[in-house]
Design a protein around this motif. Structure first.
Motif, PDB file in Angstrom:
ATOM      1  N   ILE A 163       0.838  -1.205   0.000  1.00 41.78           N
ATOM      2  CA  ILE A 163       0.000   0.000   0.000  1.00 41.78           C
ATOM      3  C   ILE A 163       0.869   1.250   0.000  1.00 41.78           C
ATOM      4  O   ILE A 163       0.605   2.214  -0.727  1.00 41.78           O
ATOM      5  N   GLU A 164       1.920   1.231   0.821  1.00 44.82           N
ATOM      6  CA  GLU A 164       2.792   2.393   0.916  1.00 44.82           C
ATOM      7  C   GLU A 164       3.484   2.687  -0.413  1.00 44.82           C
ATOM      8  O   GLU A 164       3.620   3.841  -0.819  1.00 44.82           O
ATOM      9  N   LYS A 178       2.373   1.891  -3.416  1.00 40.19           N
ATOM     10  CA  LYS A 178       1.368   2.397  -4.347  1.00 40.19           C
ATOM     11  C   LYS A 178       1.016   3.850  -4.020  1.00 40.19           C
ATOM     12  O   LYS A 178       0.827   4.667  -4.936  1.00 40.19           O
TER      13      LYS A 178
END
Length: 462
Positions: A389-390, A392
């Motif tokens: 997530i980070e 992205k």
């Protein structure tokens, strides 16, 4: 500055009916009113370059004269003026004044109204077109400035006045949306940091595993501890066979060996190999801890070779018969460890220290090796998810950071107002064209020059 030069800077992509001129043809760049402290009230806004965030035009703080008394001469500005930071102009510090005030002489107040929209001018000064020109002509190596002569000759793309206002309105809306998106993306690392701490807390409290059974130990029961050696700075070299791990290399969950690396040659290091950590050891920062209360400060040695531990870096060596090195590292990074860790902190206001005796007295709940393995795998799975997530979010943020200039480029190529121009031909042609506007500005400025000069009133007291 030649028209050819300006064409190279801004290109020839703007619509028919627009024009390219020089900034000095529409605004009196550098013609400012000067004020002293005695000329202003205690509540007068005093603006410095440090108050403006680079690139975003956000005002970081607003101080008045009572909070920021000044000795040097300031430039006077009025509400609605465009305030342009000419020192280190690549920082792109430009704002529109929302009230009257005074500013450092490194900020130039500009007012192009009523023939050129100040809001349009504000966006132009922040565009890549203008920045490319500024970076080319600025003088000074360490503290470059945009000189007055070069600023007067700077390129300015001029649409018809009605279209300027439409462009400014559209840019205000679109760029506000960009900033909102950017702010949300910038929150993600902080959210993920909280998420990781929650995972660590759950891992060492049994919430990540069913049928949690744990016995209480101290770190002294399940590991050994070694303080680093006080290597003399005179021994350090820029290159060598062994890297000395200092406080600055210890980060939350990883060893930042790239931070200010210092090395010992093999002959010197040979006498201190007992301070060389092994894979699976956890290294802990023991000094400066007062500044580390909001994040972890224990990292696991993995595949790094030829390391030596410096003073005030602690080496925690797990007893692998009872504790997995990865589980011990999870505990050291958790809030449960941190709370106990800081109860042993000593030192002054600016420097905290925690000793090895206290560290080894810290309590830990330890399940079986099998259960530790399950927990470690689950933590790694969740952290991999968070890392994804980070990454992205970082990629998205990079795109958003580039989006502002992309939108500005579209605006100054006329792409944002193509439909508006098609619907309003009478507002951009004949007497409303940019060429007609420039002729009007020239006529008015020449007439103004012929008028007798009035003594400037500089007092802005209420």
């Amino acid at each position: 500055m030649s028209a050819t030069h300006h064409s190279r800077i801004v290109g020839n992509l703007f619509p028919e009916g627009w024009a390219v001129t020089e900034l000095g043809n529409v605004v009196d760049y550098g013609s400012t009113q000067k004020v002293e402290l005695k000329d202003v009230d205690s509540d007068t806004w005093v603006l410095e370059l440090e108050d403006i965030e680079k690139g975003t035009s956000k005002l970081l703080q607003r101080l008045n004269t009572s909070e920021r008394a000044f000795k040097s001469t300031k430039n006077k500005f009025e509400i609605g003026d465009v305030l342009y930071g000419k020192l280190r102009p690549y920082l792109n510090k430009v704002i529109v004044a929302d009230e009257d005030g005074v500013c450092t002489t490194e900020i130039i107040p500009l007012n192009a109204e009523p023939n050129v929209s100040n809001l349009y001018l504000f966006h132009w000064l922040k565009s890549k077109y203008f920045l490319d020109y500024v970076n080319e002509v600025s003088y000074g190596v360490n503290m470059p400035r945009l000189g007055t002569k070069d600023a007067i000759a700077a390129p300015l793309v001029i649409p018809p006045l009605a279209e300027q206002k439409v462009i400014a309105e559209k840019l205000d809306t679109l760029l506000a949306q960009v900033e909102t998106t950017k702010a949300r993306l910038e929150c993600i690392p902080r959210i993920l940091k909280t998420f990781r701490q929650s995972v660590l807390a759950a891992a060492v409290s049994g919430k990540l595993s069913e049928e949690w059974r744990a016995a209480r130990f101290t770190l002294a029961d399940i590991s050994d501890f070694q303080n680093g050696f006080a290597f003399k700075s005179g021994w350090f070299e820029l290159e060598g066979e062994y890297q000395v791990i200092k406080l600055g290399n210890i980060r939350d969950g990883y060893l930042a060996i790239e931070n200010s690396p210092a090395y010992l040659n093999q002959d010197v290091a040979a006498d201190y190999l007992r301070f060389s950590p092994e894979a699976g050891d956890t290294l802990i920062s023991m000094t400066g801890t007062r500044f580390k209360k909001d994040y972890g400060f224990g990292c696991l040695v993995r595949n790094e070779k030829n390391l030596l531990v410096n003073q005030r870096v602690g080496r925690l060596i797990p007893d692998r018969s009872v504790v997995l090195s990865e589980f011990l590292n999870i505990f050291v990074r958790s809030e449960l460890f941190r709370v106990q860790f800081f109860t042993g902190e000593t030192g002054g206001v600016n420097q905290g220290n925690v000793g090895s005796k206290h560290i080894m007295s810290i309590n830990v709940e330890l399940p079986t090796i099998e259960k530790q393995t399950e927990i470690v795998n689950r933590v790694e799975e969740l952290f991999t998810f968070a890392d994804s997530i980070e990454q992205k979010a970082a990629a998205a943020l990079e795109c958003v950071n580039n989006l502002t200039q992309a939108i500005l480029a579209q605006a100054f190529r006329g792409e944002l107002t193509a439909d508006w121009r098609a619907a309003n031909p009478d507002l951009i042609s004949a007497g409303n064209s940019a060429e007609a506007l420039l002729k009007k500005i020239k006529t008015e400025r020449e007439a103004l020059k012929k008028q007798p000069k009035k003594k400037a009133a500089v007092r802005i007291k209420a």
